[in-house]
Design a protein around this motif. Structure first.
Motif, PDB file in Angstrom:
ATOM      1  N   ARG A  89       0.914 -10.944   2.693  1.00  0.00           N
ATOM      2  CA  ARG A  89       0.356  -9.954   1.883  1.00  0.00           C
ATOM      3  C   ARG A  89      -0.729  -9.275   2.821  1.00  0.00           C
ATOM      4  NH1 ARG A  89      -4.500 -11.806   0.301  1.00  0.00           N
ATOM      5  NH2 ARG A  89      -4.863 -13.787   0.437  1.00  0.00           N
ATOM      6  N   ASP A  90      -1.256  -8.196   2.340  1.00  0.00           N
ATOM      7  CA  ASP A  90      -2.214  -7.486   3.300  1.00  0.00           C
ATOM      8  C   ASP A  90      -3.636  -8.266   3.247  1.00  0.00           C
ATOM      9  OD1 ASP A  90      -2.862  -5.559   4.839  1.00  0.00           O
ATOM     10  OD2 ASP A  90      -2.344  -3.800   3.328  1.00  0.00           O
ATOM     11  N   ALA A  91      -4.217  -8.178   4.336  1.00  0.00           N
ATOM     12  CA  ALA A  91      -5.622  -8.892   4.384  1.00  0.00           C
ATOM     13  C   ALA A  91      -6.547  -8.127   3.386  1.00  0.00           C
ATOM     14  CB  ALA A  91      -6.196  -8.681   5.831  1.00  0.00           C
ATOM     15  N   ASP A  92      -7.459  -8.953   3.116  1.00  0.00           N
ATOM     16  CA  ASP A  92      -8.311  -8.510   1.814  1.00  0.00           C
ATOM     17  C   ASP A  92      -9.387  -7.660   2.277  1.00  0.00           C
ATOM     18  OD1 ASP A  92      -7.577 -10.390   0.236  1.00  0.00           O
ATOM     19  OD2 ASP A  92      -9.170 -12.097   0.414  1.00  0.00           O
ATOM     20  N   GLU A  93      -9.718  -7.615   3.485  1.00  0.00           N
ATOM     21  CA  GLU A  93     -10.719  -6.463   4.080  1.00  0.00           C
ATOM     22  C   GLU A  93      -9.964  -5.142   4.123  1.00  0.00           C
ATOM     23  OE1 GLU A  93      -9.171  -8.752   7.565  1.00  0.00           O
ATOM     24  OE2 GLU A  93      -9.993  -9.258   5.573  1.00  0.00           O
ATOM     25  N   ASP A  94      -8.701  -5.128   4.108  1.00  0.00           N
ATOM     26  CA  ASP A  94      -7.948  -3.908   4.280  1.00  0.00           C
ATOM     27  C   ASP A  94      -7.676  -3.279   2.651  1.00  0.00           C
ATOM     28  OD1 ASP A  94      -7.785  -3.785   6.915  1.00  0.00           O
ATOM     29  OD2 ASP A  94      -5.981  -4.997   7.089  1.00  0.00           O
ATOM     30  N   LEU A  95      -7.971  -3.982   1.660  1.00  0.00           N
ATOM     31  CA  LEU A  95      -7.791  -3.634   0.243  1.00  0.00           C
ATOM     32  C   LEU A  95      -8.849  -2.894  -0.344  1.00  0.00           C
ATOM     33  CD1 LEU A  95      -5.724  -6.806  -0.805  1.00  0.00           C
ATOM     34  CD2 LEU A  95      -4.643  -4.621  -0.452  1.00  0.00           C
ATOM     35  N   PRO A  96      -8.618  -2.076  -1.160  1.00  0.00           N
ATOM     36  CA  PRO A  96      -9.831  -1.338  -1.874  1.00  0.00           C
ATOM     37  C   PRO A  96     -10.464  -2.350  -3.106  1.00  0.00           C
ATOM     38  CG  PRO A  96      -7.781  -0.388  -2.431  1.00  0.00           C
ATOM     39  CD  PRO A  96      -7.378  -1.322  -1.338  1.00  0.00           C
ATOM     40  N   ARG A  97     -11.851  -2.359  -3.225  1.00  0.00           N
ATOM     41  CA  ARG A  97     -12.240  -3.205  -4.262  1.00  0.00           C
ATOM     42  C   ARG A  97     -12.106  -2.321  -5.516  1.00  0.00           C
ATOM     43  NH1 ARG A  97     -17.514  -4.872  -0.731  1.00  0.00           N
ATOM     44  NH2 ARG A  97     -16.741  -6.127   0.850  1.00  0.00           N
ATOM     45  N   LEU A  98     -11.986  -3.424  -6.677  1.00  0.00           N
ATOM     46  CA  LEU A  98     -11.690  -2.665  -8.208  1.00  0.00           C
ATOM     47  C   LEU A  98     -13.058  -2.000  -8.283  1.00  0.00           C
ATOM     48  CD1 LEU A  98     -10.302  -2.544 -10.777  1.00  0.00           C
ATOM     49  CD2 LEU A  98     -11.279  -4.850 -11.319  1.00  0.00           C
ATOM     50  N   ARG A  99     -14.089  -2.677  -8.041  1.00  0.00           N
ATOM     51  CA  ARG A  99     -15.404  -1.823  -8.317  1.00  0.00           C
ATOM     52  C   ARG A  99     -15.472  -0.593  -7.725  1.00  0.00           C
ATOM     53  NH1 ARG A  99     -20.689  -5.464  -7.001  1.00  0.00           N
ATOM     54  NH2 ARG A  99     -19.536  -6.680  -8.327  1.00  0.00           N
ATOM     55  N   THR A 100     -15.332  -0.464  -6.477  1.00  0.00           N
ATOM     56  CA  THR A 100     -15.144   0.763  -5.976  1.00  0.00           C
ATOM     57  C   THR A 100     -14.149   1.883  -6.347  1.00  0.00           C
ATOM     58  OG1 THR A 100     -15.696  -0.585  -3.636  1.00  0.00           O
ATOM     59  CG2 THR A 100     -14.887   1.705  -3.439  1.00  0.00           C
ATOM     60  N   VAL A 101     -13.055   1.418  -6.750  1.00  0.00           N
ATOM     61  CA  VAL A 101     -11.981   2.353  -7.013  1.00  0.00           C
ATOM     62  C   VAL A 101     -12.326   2.886  -8.659  1.00  0.00           C
ATOM     63  CG1 VAL A 101      -9.637   2.540  -8.045  1.00  0.00           C
ATOM     64  CG2 VAL A 101     -10.168   1.385  -5.937  1.00  0.00           C
ATOM     65  N   MET A 102     -12.825   1.776  -9.530  1.00  0.00           N
ATOM     66  CA  MET A 102     -13.241   2.040 -10.952  1.00  0.00           C
ATOM     67  C   MET A 102     -14.535   3.175 -10.851  1.00  0.00           C
ATOM     68  SD  MET A 102     -10.999   1.137 -12.886  1.00  0.00           S
ATOM     69  CE  MET A 102     -11.698   1.416 -14.340  1.00  0.00           C
ATOM     70  N   ALA A 103     -15.400   2.908  -9.988  1.00  0.00           N
ATOM     71  CA  ALA A 103     -16.558   3.606  -9.806  1.00  0.00           C
ATOM     72  C   ALA A 103     -16.313   5.002  -9.447  1.00  0.00           C
ATOM     73  CB  ALA A 103     -17.683   2.995  -8.934  1.00  0.00           C
ATOM     74  N   VAL A 146      -3.541   5.631  -7.066  1.00  0.00           N
ATOM     75  CA  VAL A 146      -2.962   4.727  -6.216  1.00  0.00           C
ATOM     76  C   VAL A 146      -3.829   3.855  -5.635  1.00  0.00           C
ATOM     77  CG1 VAL A 146      -1.956   4.878  -3.845  1.00  0.00           C
ATOM     78  CG2 VAL A 146      -1.486   6.810  -5.282  1.00  0.00           C
ATOM     79  N   GLY A 147      -5.065   3.924  -5.658  1.00  0.00           N
ATOM     80  CA  GLY A 147      -6.119   2.991  -5.242  1.00  0.00           C
ATOM     81  C   GLY A 147      -6.224   1.883  -6.308  1.00  0.00           C
ATOM     82  N   LEU A 148      -5.943   2.298  -7.647  1.00  0.00           N
ATOM     83  CA  LEU A 148      -5.882   1.153  -8.516  1.00  0.00           C
ATOM     84  C   LEU A 148      -4.622   0.384  -8.690  1.00  0.00           C
ATOM     85  CD1 LEU A 148      -7.281   0.044 -11.078  1.00  0.00           C
ATOM     86  CD2 LEU A 148      -5.938   1.747 -12.559  1.00  0.00           C
ATOM     87  N   ALA A 149      -3.617   0.908  -8.174  1.00  0.00           N
ATOM     88  CA  ALA A 149      -2.464   0.103  -7.877  1.00  0.00           C
ATOM     89  C   ALA A 149      -2.394  -0.746  -6.826  1.00  0.00           C
ATOM     90  CB  ALA A 149      -1.147   1.348  -7.623  1.00  0.00           C
ATOM     91  N   TYR A 150      -3.076  -0.404  -5.666  1.00  0.00           N
ATOM     92  CA  TYR A 150      -3.211  -1.470  -4.816  1.00  0.00           C
ATOM     93  C   TYR A 150      -4.387  -2.698  -5.109  1.00  0.00           C
ATOM     94  CZ  TYR A 150      -0.081   0.581  -1.454  1.00  0.00           C
ATOM     95  OH  TYR A 150       1.194   1.084  -0.794  1.00  0.00           O
ATOM     96  N   VAL A 151      -5.216  -2.233  -5.927  1.00  0.00           N
ATOM     97  CA  VAL A 151      -6.135  -3.267  -6.371  1.00  0.00           C
ATOM     98  C   VAL A 151      -5.384  -4.279  -7.290  1.00  0.00           C
ATOM     99  CG1 VAL A 151      -8.138  -3.661  -8.013  1.00  0.00           C
ATOM    100  CG2 VAL A 151      -8.182  -1.872  -6.276  1.00  0.00           C
ATOM    101  N   LEU A 152      -4.473  -3.758  -7.919  1.00  0.00           N
ATOM    102  CA  LEU A 152      -3.643  -4.758  -9.047  1.00  0.00           C
ATOM    103  C   LEU A 152      -2.666  -5.788  -7.961  1.00  0.00           C
ATOM    104  CD1 LEU A 152      -3.421  -2.130 -11.996  1.00  0.00           C
ATOM    105  CD2 LEU A 152      -5.086  -4.245 -11.760  1.00  0.00           C
ATOM    106  N   LYS A 169       4.670  -3.506  -3.731  1.00  0.00           N
ATOM    107  CA  LYS A 169       4.469  -3.524  -5.197  1.00  0.00           C
ATOM    108  C   LYS A 169       3.344  -2.386  -5.577  1.00  0.00           C
ATOM    109  CE  LYS A 169       5.681  -8.327  -5.510  1.00  0.00           C
ATOM    110  NZ  LYS A 169       5.278  -9.832  -5.886  1.00  0.00           N
ATOM    111  N   GLY A 170       2.573  -2.481  -4.625  1.00  0.00           N
ATOM    112  CA  GLY A 170       1.524  -1.189  -4.736  1.00  0.00           C
ATOM    113  C   GLY A 170       2.092   0.350  -4.842  1.00  0.00           C
ATOM    114  N   ALA A 171       3.154   0.412  -3.940  1.00  0.00           N
ATOM    115  CA  ALA A 171       3.665   1.610  -3.837  1.00  0.00           C
ATOM    116  C   ALA A 171       4.575   2.021  -4.962  1.00  0.00           C
ATOM    117  CB  ALA A 171       4.736   1.559  -2.577  1.00  0.00           C
ATOM    118  N   VAL A 172       5.125   0.830  -5.509  1.00  0.00           N
ATOM    119  CA  VAL A 172       5.931   1.034  -6.705  1.00  0.00           C
ATOM    120  C   VAL A 172       5.246   1.484  -7.826  1.00  0.00           C
ATOM    121  CG1 VAL A 172       7.462  -0.253  -8.521  1.00  0.00           C
ATOM    122  CG2 VAL A 172       7.697  -0.609  -6.065  1.00  0.00           C
ATOM    123  N   LEU A 173       3.923   0.583  -8.159  1.00  0.00           N
ATOM    124  CA  LEU A 173       3.002   0.942  -9.115  1.00  0.00           C
ATOM    125  C   LEU A 173       2.356   2.427  -8.895  1.00  0.00           C
ATOM    126  CD1 LEU A 173       1.909  -0.245 -11.957  1.00  0.00           C
ATOM    127  CD2 LEU A 173       0.160  -1.257 -10.722  1.00  0.00           C
ATOM    128  N   GLY A 174       1.966   2.411  -7.762  1.00  0.00           N
ATOM    129  CA  GLY A 174       1.068   3.725  -7.618  1.00  0.00           C
ATOM    130  C   GLY A 174       2.214   5.127  -7.733  1.00  0.00           C
TER     131      GLY A 174
END
Length: 732
Positions: free
Chosen positions: A393-407, A270-276, A286-291
């Motif tokens: 769209r959501d604010a950037d600070e409210d979104l998880p970062r790709l680096r964080t999610v992948m790590a 789900v975190g990866l979906a929201y990053v994308l 769209k994150g809900a759809v993908l997640g």
């Protein structure tokens, strides 16, 4: 395939740039009682008695999981013994987990009815001791039902040789035990699945008994109770193919889903979906759809997916401006799509592979393109909705970062990739599922963040067993329906009637199957609905020229509609509870967003969408023209794309979609009306061109407006500008 577990029904925090969302509620679950204790207390109330029963549930869950692993690894028992023991353990757990009377909440009709009878006052409190009495009565009933379930399950094992020697010449003991099994299984179904399915099963048995009283084609010679009982018990009824698929294939993937949930894999996907998708217009939707697609393709249950990811995705959609019922509808439609998306899909897909007689990998291969088209239509719907209502769209600070999610969770990709590769290499699904479970366990134990303790392992076993109960019971009782259809010849009769009444018209037959699936979906869960419809409708579709795998896939897709189609929209109602929205409005929204569920099967029937063994050009044309037709349908339904769509445009879009989707019907119409032969490809080309031109004109106008306004970015608002705020006020 799975049902929600107590620890999954936890509202999750929004994501942040330094953490991934806890959609599985793992952090909250660490401070709660174990799942087995929660199940026992929910059924029996708090106290030492519930603790004792909870330990029994734990032992049964561990035993069921161990038994299933033994079957998968060594298969030391024949198929019938496997099914007998599996259903025995399942029914015993049902009677311990699900109460016979609903004593509390909105469903506590038993207490209210008895209170009214005792006091003759609607508002009166329950008489003292009434709830205690009903609990004790329920406990006595459970003891009798458990003993009966064990007895009828062990009898065929103990007397296997004797029963085989006199097959067809059954004794009074045989059919009486068959009656006992039917009663016990029907009661287990009432508790785990619902009363509606019980009514349908009883109706089929009643039809089998009174066939000689029914005039016309649907009449038959009738069957005595002895025949019905033995056919269901000792024939290919309860312990037939449908239950066998659950025992052989489905449980392994339910276990995989439970492992993924407990180790935190759901949080990663789900975190990866929201990053994308989070930085797109309407990103949370769209994150809900993908997640939900990622989670649903593994869990295989729309409702479980809704209650797991919904508490995270729905608040995010609400925060950027989606209305309550639209947020619920998006989540429900996306979660339903998970059951048609490989690699795991739903339990019905494994049943389909067995009924069609093809490897499961072939089912995956033909299912992937239609499933991706379904989610493509959903993406378009949520994008249109965002632009229509000026949602940013959501604010950037409210979104998880790709680096964080992948790590945090990159290692969860390995088991899923392994599973897909093994399935596509035609490794048997059970073995592929076991390898995936093993790989998931290895990668999870290598990292402290996903490492499982002894308690976590026990939780996984209980979650897997609990999630199996409604699936196993539904498939077992569906075997009675299948047995009655075979006993009465109803399947052939209905197929003959459908073909003759509609004079061989495929489109009208598809509409009839869709209506039948909606009616079945009011009482049957998705898997059982597919099983019954496959028996009744697939022969008619085959007789009209469809390949068997296409006919089964159409029925499988249509059987999903009980999740999103009012008046019975189970996934939508679950999402409405999370969104605190109107259930009916949420159901209508889900029905709209899930339009691909009804339109794509038409493309399966009339185009080369599933003809992967044919010319590549045919598949490319089918996919391309189908995408144009689906996009035209979505824009026409919503009345908006990059701007408001005019009435004339909407009509033209509908015509373009119809030309593509049922091109052979247009060809036949011209042949009958003008005695002129027109190749269906002409209609496909005309419809595709018309749709592409109409959509292209809006895009061109949108780009021209951007140039005139000097805006460097695309529009997010309904007027074609990008001036919509990042966070808008709630519209609901």
């Amino acid at each position: 395939m799975a049902e929600p577990t107590p620890d999954s029904e936890t509202r999750s925090r929004p994501p942040s740039s330094d953490a991934i969302p806890d959609v599985e509620g793992i952090d909250a679950a660490r401070g709660q009682a174990p799942v087995w204790k929660q199940l026992a207390e929910r059924r029996w109330g708090p106290g030492p008695g519930a603790t004792a029963v909870g330990r029994i549930i734990l032992l049964l869950a561990v035993g069921l999981t161990a038994f299933q692993l033994y079957v998968a690894l060594w298969a030391g028992l024949d198929a019938r013994q496997q099914r007998l023991l599996h259903l025995m353990l399942t029914m015993v757990m049902v009677f311990l987990v699900f109460p016979p009377f609903q004593l509390e909440g909105k469903g506590g009709w038993t207490v209210r009815l008895l209170t009214l009878a005792a006091t003759r006052s609607r508002g009166a409190d329950a008489p003292a001791g009434l709830v205690t009495f009903l609990r004790r009565l329920g406990g006595a009933m459970d003891a009798v039902l458990i003993a009966a379930a064990v007895g009828v399950s062990l009898y065929p094992i103990a007397f296997q040789a004797e029963l085989a020697s006199r097959a067809g010449a059954y004794t009074e003991t045989d059919w009486l035990l068959g009656v006992v099994l039917i009663v016990v299984l029907v009661e287990a179904t009432r508790r785990a699945v619902g009363l509606a399915m019980v009514i349908i099963v009883v109706a089929f048995m009643y039809y089998a008994m009174i066939g000689w009283l029914i005039p016309g084609q649907f009449g038959h010679s009738g069957a005595r109770i002895e025949r019905i009982a033995t056919q269901s018990y000792l024939g290919d009824g309860v312990y037939g193919l449908t239950l066998g698929v659950v025992v052989t294939f489905v449980f392994v993937f339910i276990l995989f889903g439970a492992l993924l949930s407990r180790t935190g894999g759901g949080n990663f996907f789900v975190g990866l979906a929201y990053v994308l998708t989070g930085r797109m217009v309407g990103g949370p939707a769209k994150g809900a759809v993908l997640g939900s697609a990622m989670m649903g393709s593994v869990s295989g249950s729309a409702i479980a997916n809704v209650v797991t990811t919904g508490p995270f995705t729905i608040p995010l959609m609400r925060r950027v401006g989606y209305r309550r019922h639209d947020a619920a509808g998006i989540e429900a439609a996306a979660s339903t799509g998970g059951q048609i998306l490989p690699p795991i899909m739903g339990a019905g897909a494994f049943i389909m592979a067995e009924r069609v007689g093809v490897p499961y990998a072939d089912i995956v291969k033909v299912a992937i393109i239609p499933a991706l088209m379904y989610f493509g239509v959903m993406f378009l719907f949520v994008d249109i909705l965002a632009r229509k209502h000026g949602i940013g769209r959501d604010a950037d600070e409210d979104l998880p970062r790709l680096r964080t999610v992948m790590a945090a969770g990159w290692h969860f990709l390995a088991p899923l990739i392994l599973l897909i590769v093994l399935l596509l290499m035609y490794v048997p699904p059970t073995q592929a599922g076991l390898f995936a479970c093993g790989a998931l366990l290895v990668v999870a134990m290598l990292r402290a963040s996903s490492r499982l303790s002894v308690r976590d392992f026990l939780e996984v076993f209980v979650m897997a067993a609990r999630n199996t109960l409604p699936v196993s019971v539904a498939c077992a009782v569906a075997g009675i329906i299948v047995a009655m259809v075979g006993l009465t010849g109803l399947g052939l009769t209905l197929s003959n009637v459908m073909v003759n009444v509609f004079e061989g018209n495929l489109l009208l037959t598809l509409v009839m199957v869709l209506v039948a699936s909606l009616i079945m979906g009011m009482g049957l869960p998705v898997t059982a609905s597919y099983v019954v419809l496959a028996v009744l409708a697939v022969p008619a579709l085959e007789e009209l020229g469809l390949a068997v795998i296409v006919a089964h896939m159409i029925v499988y897709w249509y059987s999903q509609d009980s999740n999103v189609t009012p008046p019975v929209a189970l996934a939508a109602y679950a999402a409405a509870g999370v969104a605190e929205a109107s259930p009916m409005r949420s159901g209508v929204s889900a029905w709209k967003f899930a339009k691909g569920l009804y339109l794509i099967p038409v493309l399966m029937a009339y185009t080369a969408l599933m003809a992967l063994d044919g010319p590549v050009t045919d598949v490319v044309v089918a996919v391309t023209s189908g995408c144009v037709a689906l996009a035209a349908s979505a824009i026409a339904i919503e009345g908006h794309f990059l701007r408001r769509t005019l009435v004339g445009e909407r009509v033209a879009l509908i015509v373009s979609a119809a030309l593509v989707m049922v091109a052979p019907e247009w060809s036949a119409l011209f042949q009958g009306a003008l005695s002129t032969t027109v190749d269906p490809g002409v209609f496909v080309g005309a419809g595709s061109a018309l749709g592409a031109v109409l959509i292209g004109l809006q895009i061109a106008q949108h780009l021209r407006d951007r140039v005139r306004k000097g805006s460097p970015r695309g529009a997010a608002g309904a007027d074609g500008s990008d001036d919509a705020p990042t966070e808008t006020a709630s519209l609901g």
